[in-house]
Scaffold this motif. Structure first.
Motif, PDB file in Angstrom:
ATOM      1  N   LEU A 150      33.994  34.243  34.207  1.00 34.62           N
ATOM      2  CA  LEU A 150      35.258  34.076  34.911  1.00 34.62           C
ATOM      3  C   LEU A 150      35.204  34.907  36.178  1.00 34.62           C
ATOM      4  N   LEU A 151      35.131  34.227  37.316  1.00 36.53           N
ATOM      5  CA  LEU A 151      34.992  34.946  38.579  1.00 36.53           C
ATOM      6  C   LEU A 151      36.287  35.657  38.946  1.00 36.53           C
ATOM      7  N   SER A 152      36.159  36.645  39.808  1.00 42.97           N
ATOM      8  CA  SER A 152      37.304  37.455  40.186  1.00 42.97           C
ATOM      9  C   SER A 152      38.287  36.657  41.023  1.00 42.97           C
ATOM     10  N   GLU A 153      39.502  37.178  41.086  1.00 37.74           N
ATOM     11  CA  GLU A 153      40.570  36.587  41.891  1.00 37.74           C
ATOM     12  C   GLU A 153      41.136  37.690  42.774  1.00 37.74           C
ATOM     13  N   SER A 154      41.254  37.424  44.062  1.00 37.67           N
ATOM     14  CA  SER A 154      41.730  38.442  44.995  1.00 37.67           C
ATOM     15  C   SER A 154      42.925  37.947  45.783  1.00 37.67           C
ATOM     16  N   GLU A 155      43.786  38.888  46.181  1.00 40.07           N
ATOM     17  CA  GLU A 155      44.940  38.538  47.012  1.00 40.07           C
ATOM     18  C   GLU A 155      45.315  39.704  47.910  1.00 40.07           C
ATOM     19  N   GLY A 156      45.818  39.375  49.081  1.00 43.52           N
ATOM     20  CA  GLY A 156      46.387  40.392  49.936  1.00 43.52           C
ATOM     21  C   GLY A 156      47.685  40.894  49.330  1.00 43.52           C
ATOM     22  N   VAL A 157      47.912  42.198  49.398  1.00 46.58           N
ATOM     23  CA  VAL A 157      49.077  42.802  48.757  1.00 46.58           C
ATOM     24  C   VAL A 157      50.239  42.860  49.745  1.00 46.58           C
ATOM     25  N   GLU A 158      51.262  42.096  49.455  1.00 44.50           N
ATOM     26  CA  GLU A 158      52.449  42.074  50.315  1.00 44.50           C
ATOM     27  C   GLU A 158      53.164  43.419  50.236  1.00 44.50           C
ATOM     28  N   ALA A 162      43.918  46.411  51.892  1.00 49.58           N
ATOM     29  CA  ALA A 162      45.149  45.964  51.233  1.00 49.58           C
ATOM     30  C   ALA A 162      44.918  44.689  50.415  1.00 49.58           C
ATOM     31  N   VAL A 163      43.775  44.645  49.735  1.00 52.32           N
ATOM     32  CA  VAL A 163      43.420  43.507  48.890  1.00 52.32           C
ATOM     33  C   VAL A 163      43.258  43.980  47.452  1.00 52.32           C
ATOM     34  N   TYR A 164      43.864  43.238  46.534  1.00 52.31           N
ATOM     35  CA  TYR A 164      43.763  43.537  45.100  1.00 52.31           C
ATOM     36  C   TYR A 164      42.915  42.464  44.451  1.00 52.31           C
ATOM     37  N   SER A 165      41.901  42.895  43.684  1.00 53.16           N
ATOM     38  CA  SER A 165      40.966  41.964  43.035  1.00 53.16           C
ATOM     39  C   SER A 165      41.043  42.128  41.527  1.00 53.16           C
ATOM     40  N   ARG A 166      41.230  41.017  40.834  1.00 51.92           N
ATOM     41  CA  ARG A 166      41.332  41.030  39.384  1.00 51.92           C
ATOM     42  C   ARG A 166      40.025  40.607  38.721  1.00 51.92           C
ATOM     43  N   ASN A 167      39.738  41.223  37.580  1.00 48.19           N
ATOM     44  CA  ASN A 167      38.643  40.825  36.699  1.00 48.19           C
ATOM     45  C   ASN A 167      37.295  40.793  37.426  1.00 48.19           C
ATOM     46  N   ILE A 168      36.880  41.938  37.931  1.00 51.87           N
ATOM     47  CA  ILE A 168      35.664  41.980  38.750  1.00 51.87           C
ATOM     48  C   ILE A 168      34.399  42.214  37.930  1.00 51.87           C
ATOM     49  N   TYR A 169      34.526  42.699  36.695  1.00 58.25           N
ATOM     50  CA  TYR A 169      33.336  43.101  35.939  1.00 58.25           C
ATOM     51  C   TYR A 169      32.397  41.929  35.649  1.00 58.25           C
ATOM     52  N   GLY A 170      32.933  40.828  35.153  1.00 58.43           N
ATOM     53  CA  GLY A 170      32.082  39.698  34.796  1.00 58.43           C
ATOM     54  C   GLY A 170      31.312  39.151  35.980  1.00 58.43           C
ATOM     55  N   GLU A 171      31.960  39.075  37.122  1.00 56.76           N
ATOM     56  CA  GLU A 171      31.323  38.559  38.337  1.00 56.76           C
ATOM     57  C   GLU A 171      30.227  39.503  38.821  1.00 56.76           C
ATOM     58  N   ARG A 172      30.458  40.805  38.728  1.00 59.56           N
ATOM     59  CA  ARG A 172      29.470  41.783  39.200  1.00 59.56           C
ATOM     60  C   ARG A 172      28.310  41.935  38.208  1.00 59.56           C
ATOM     61  N   ASN A 173      28.539  41.537  36.955  1.00 59.78           N
ATOM     62  CA  ASN A 173      27.530  41.711  35.906  1.00 59.78           C
ATOM     63  C   ASN A 173      27.381  40.432  35.086  1.00 59.78           C
ATOM     64  N   PRO A 174      26.900  39.356  35.700  1.00 57.07           N
ATOM     65  CA  PRO A 174      26.884  38.047  35.039  1.00 57.07           C
ATOM     66  C   PRO A 174      25.947  37.949  33.845  1.00 57.07           C
ATOM     67  N   SER A 175      25.016  38.892  33.703  1.00 60.69           N
ATOM     68  CA  SER A 175      24.073  38.807  32.586  1.00 60.69           C
ATOM     69  C   SER A 175      24.574  39.504  31.327  1.00 60.69           C
ATOM     70  N   VAL A 176      25.721  40.175  31.409  1.00 57.51           N
ATOM     71  CA  VAL A 176      26.236  40.913  30.258  1.00 57.51           C
ATOM     72  C   VAL A 176      27.018  39.965  29.356  1.00 57.51           C
ATOM     73  N   VAL A 177      26.516  39.732  28.165  1.00 57.51           N
ATOM     74  CA  VAL A 177      27.166  38.849  27.215  1.00 57.51           C
ATOM     75  C   VAL A 177      28.474  39.476  26.732  1.00 57.51           C
ATOM     76  N   LYS A 178      29.515  38.676  26.647  1.00 59.24           N
ATOM     77  CA  LYS A 178      30.852  39.097  26.221  1.00 59.24           C
ATOM     78  C   LYS A 178      31.523  40.032  27.223  1.00 59.24           C
ATOM     79  N   GLU A 179      30.925  40.162  28.401  1.00 58.30           N
ATOM     80  CA  GLU A 179      31.505  40.931  29.493  1.00 58.30           C
ATOM     81  C   GLU A 179      31.857  42.351  29.073  1.00 58.30           C
TER      82      GLU A 179
END
Length: 376
Positions: A20-28, A64-81
């Motif tokens: 599950l790749l990360s999701e990012s957004e600018g913080v209002e 001013a950017v918030y990124s969600r769920n970055i671990y799986g994307e940065r470490n794609p070889s880790v099973v079960k994240e």
């Protein structure tokens, strides 16, 4: 604006799973600050036990950017994240240490980009602290679950360079947070698995030879423990959720001894200390009536007195359903409050100015709870 959509992408080295790749957004409401220091923070979302949904988010104050769920994307070889139930996160000497309770490990990552370095296997691990080349991790040891026969817990020591466990020492039942003062580790014992027969002690470990030297009675069901700027320790008793309320205690310590235990009479459910101020939220809960009204207060650590009984001043505290963590940016004084909402879907983290005015709020993973600031 969403910068990166949530994408499910198959990865060749993980044929049994998807990432599950990360999701990012600018913080209002947050202006980019290239000079910010801390320049951001990592947020560990606990996720429900058994769901394998612990995740890490990252707030970048520079952009001013918030990124969600970055671990799986940065470490794609880790099973079960990341694993099951994120219980603590700290940054030390350029590394992130995430304590993953039900996966029985401390996950170690590079603080610059969250890429994995390795892990330390510790059963039913809870919280981590550091001194010199060593990390100290509290552990329930016992299998997960309520039992009147649950065994005593322990503190595990490991080398931060090699990640090898170098020692263990028994403490009280179901130890939670710990704090170091003048060469001694003070451990808050909860006894949570043995309810209603809770533990009520603080264990003292001499770090020079890694021995428990004493256990001092304080109050039942201890959880958080922090040190103020004057050498006193503040510890939270969660009570029994019936007749004993959740209260803050202030401890005077000297040479590995607890010489005074002061019941401040201040109710709290979670707290943090920054400078001379202790910031808390209080959601008194009684299992008989199952209600609780949340308050947000500031305490002067010098006098142990409440100096502000409602530090959120714009009425937006009603948007917070289940406060689950409180933190203060040491540079700006902004107060961060995690909200677990309904415990099964996305939570939020909200930032307030030192004057108690909402600055911004963003969605997080499930059950946001633990923040670690990162510095240049």
């Amino acid at each position: 604006m969403i910068l990166t959509a949530i994408i499910l992408a198959a990865v060749s080295c993980r044929t049994d799973d998807v990432v599950l790749l990360s999701e990012s957004e600018g913080v209002e409401g947050l202006a980019p600050d290239a000079a910010a220091n801390p320049y951001g923070f990592y947020l560990l979302n606990e996720g429900n036990m058994g769901s394998n949904k612990a995740t890490i988010d990252f707030m970048d104050y520079r952009t001013a950017v918030y990124s969600r769920n970055i671990y799986g994307e940065r470490n794609p070889s880790v099973v079960k994240e990341l694993g099951d139930v994120g219980n603590d996160i700290k940054i030390y000497r350029g590394r992130i240490y995430a304590v993953i309770n039900a996966s029985h490990k401390v996950e170690v990552m590079n603080a610059g980009d969250c890429t994995r370095i390795g892990q330390v296997d510790i059963p039913n691990c809870r919280y981590i602290t550091f001194d010199g080349d060593n990390a100290y991790v509290t552990s329930y040891v016992a299998p997960i679950g309520i039992s009147p026969d649950a065994e005593e817990g322990a503190v595990y020591r490991f080398d931060t360079a090699t990640l090898a466990v170098t020692g263990t020492v028994k403490v009280g039942y179901q130890p939670e947070e710990s704090v170091i003062s003048d060469g001694y580790l003070y451990v808050a014992n909860s006894g949570g698995y043995r309810a209603p027969d809770y533990d009520n002690t603080v264990s003292v470990i001499r770090l020079s030879d890694f021995k428990q030297t004493a256990k001092y009675p304080v109050a039942i069901n201890l959880s958080q423990i922090r040190k103020d700027g004057y050498g006193k320790l503040w510890v939270l008793s969660r009570g029994d959720y019936y007749t004993h309320p959740s209260l803050l205690y202030r401890l005077t310590v000297n040479g590995g001894e607890i010489t005074d235990v002061e019941n401040t009479g201040i109710q709290a459910s979670g707290f943090t200390i920054e400078g001379d101020r202790l910031y808390l939220y209080s959601s008194p809960w009684n299992n008989n009536v199952q209600t609780g009204n949340t308050e947000y207060k500031t305490v002067d650590t010098r006098t142990a007195s409440v100096i502000d009984d409602a530090f959120i001043r714009d009425g937006t505290q009603t948007d917070i359903k289940v406060p689950y963590g409180i933190f203060v940016n040491p540079s700006t004084g902004s107060i961060l409050i995690c909200d677990a909402k309904n415990y099964v879907s996305s939570g939020t983290i909200t930032s307030y100015t030192p004057q108690g005015i909402k600055e911004w709020s963003v969605y997080t993973g499930d059950i946001p709870a633990h923040v670690a600031f990162t510095y240049k």
